[in-house]
Design a protein around this motif. Structure first.
Motif, PDB file in Angstrom:
ATOM      1  N   THR A 122      -0.168  18.349  -7.826  1.00 45.50           N
ATOM      2  CA  THR A 122      -0.371  19.104  -6.633  1.00 45.50           C
ATOM      3  C   THR A 122       0.507  18.212  -5.651  1.00 45.50           C
ATOM      4  OG1 THR A 122      -2.342  17.703  -6.099  1.00 45.50           O
ATOM      5  CG2 THR A 122      -2.655  19.663  -7.692  1.00 45.50           C
ATOM      6  N   HIS A 168       7.641  23.825  -8.805  1.00 44.64           N
ATOM      7  CA  HIS A 168       7.218  25.167  -9.655  1.00 44.64           C
ATOM      8  C   HIS A 168       6.313  25.671  -8.864  1.00 44.64           C
ATOM      9  CE1 HIS A 168       9.526  23.553 -13.261  1.00 44.64           C
ATOM     10  NE2 HIS A 168       9.254  22.240 -12.670  1.00 44.64           N
ATOM     11  N   ARG A 169       6.414  26.901  -8.750  1.00 44.17           N
ATOM     12  CA  ARG A 169       5.186  28.008  -8.598  1.00 44.17           C
ATOM     13  C   ARG A 169       4.187  28.425  -9.677  1.00 44.17           C
ATOM     14  NH1 ARG A 169       4.762  29.056  -3.447  1.00 44.17           N
ATOM     15  NH2 ARG A 169       6.694  29.146  -2.129  1.00 44.17           N
ATOM     16  N   VAL A 170       2.985  28.280  -9.410  1.00 43.09           N
ATOM     17  CA  VAL A 170       2.154  28.810 -10.407  1.00 43.09           C
ATOM     18  C   VAL A 170       1.096  29.671  -9.799  1.00 43.09           C
ATOM     19  CG1 VAL A 170       0.209  28.124 -12.014  1.00 43.09           C
ATOM     20  CG2 VAL A 170       2.312  26.466 -11.800  1.00 43.09           C
ATOM     21  N   GLY A 171       1.474  30.985  -9.928  1.00 41.46           N
ATOM     22  CA  GLY A 171       0.862  31.723  -8.767  1.00 41.46           C
ATOM     23  C   GLY A 171       1.085  31.431  -7.540  1.00 41.46           C
ATOM     24  N   ARG A 172       0.233  31.223  -6.650  1.00 34.56           N
ATOM     25  CA  ARG A 172       0.596  30.886  -5.173  1.00 34.56           C
ATOM     26  C   ARG A 172       0.340  29.390  -5.209  1.00 34.56           C
ATOM     27  NH1 ARG A 172      -4.703  32.708  -1.891  1.00 34.56           N
ATOM     28  NH2 ARG A 172      -4.955  30.572  -1.187  1.00 34.56           N
ATOM     29  N   HIS A 173       0.143  28.542  -6.278  1.00 28.84           N
ATOM     30  CA  HIS A 173       0.173  27.040  -6.200  1.00 28.84           C
ATOM     31  C   HIS A 173       1.530  26.553  -6.293  1.00 28.84           C
ATOM     32  CE1 HIS A 173      -4.246  27.490  -6.088  1.00 28.84           C
ATOM     33  NE2 HIS A 173      -4.207  28.146  -7.161  1.00 28.84           N
ATOM     34  N   ARG A 231       3.520  23.259  -7.806  1.00 26.91           N
ATOM     35  CA  ARG A 231       3.169  21.976  -8.621  1.00 26.91           C
ATOM     36  C   ARG A 231       4.557  21.259  -8.730  1.00 26.91           C
ATOM     37  NH1 ARG A 231      -1.187  22.938  -7.377  1.00 26.91           N
ATOM     38  NH2 ARG A 231      -2.864  23.549  -8.594  1.00 26.91           N
TER      39      ARG A 231
END
Length: 107
Positions: free
Chosen positions: A42, A69-74, A76
């Protein structure tokens, strides 16, 4: 016999088994080949990994200076990408030969 707390002669000798805690009973995961699972961090974990602030990491993201990397709106970060970014930013130290070469080129 007159001896307190002695087992009767007919019982087999007992061995003392200490009681194990939950931590001691934990099951270990199966051994895997190294580098098979990619580790993603994160923003806060990345800041700790780079020994910087969260704000600095977010600035790197906004300026697109670091891979993420985008994981949805997160957001990483791959540890491999972070290591590559750190290696790309490495500055080698000056050697005396380099200093002399640069000084002689000025005159």
């Amino acid at each position: 016999d007159g001896k307190p707390n002695t087992p009767p002669p007919s019982s087999p000798p007992t061995t003392h088994h200490p009681i194990k805690t939950v931590r001691q009973l934990s099951i270990k995961p199966p051994e895997r080949e190294k580098n098979t699972v990619e580790k993603y961090l994160t923003v806060a974990e990345t800041a700790l990994y780079l020994n910087t602030s969260d704000r600095f990491v977010r600035r790197l993201i906004a300026e697109r200076r670091i891979a993420f990397h985008r994981v949805g709106r997160h957001v990483r970060f791959s540890v491999a990408d972070l290591d590559a970014w750190l290696d790309a930013g490495r500055v080698e130290p000056l050697t005396p030969e380099m200093v002399w070469r640069d000084l002689h080129g000025v005159a």
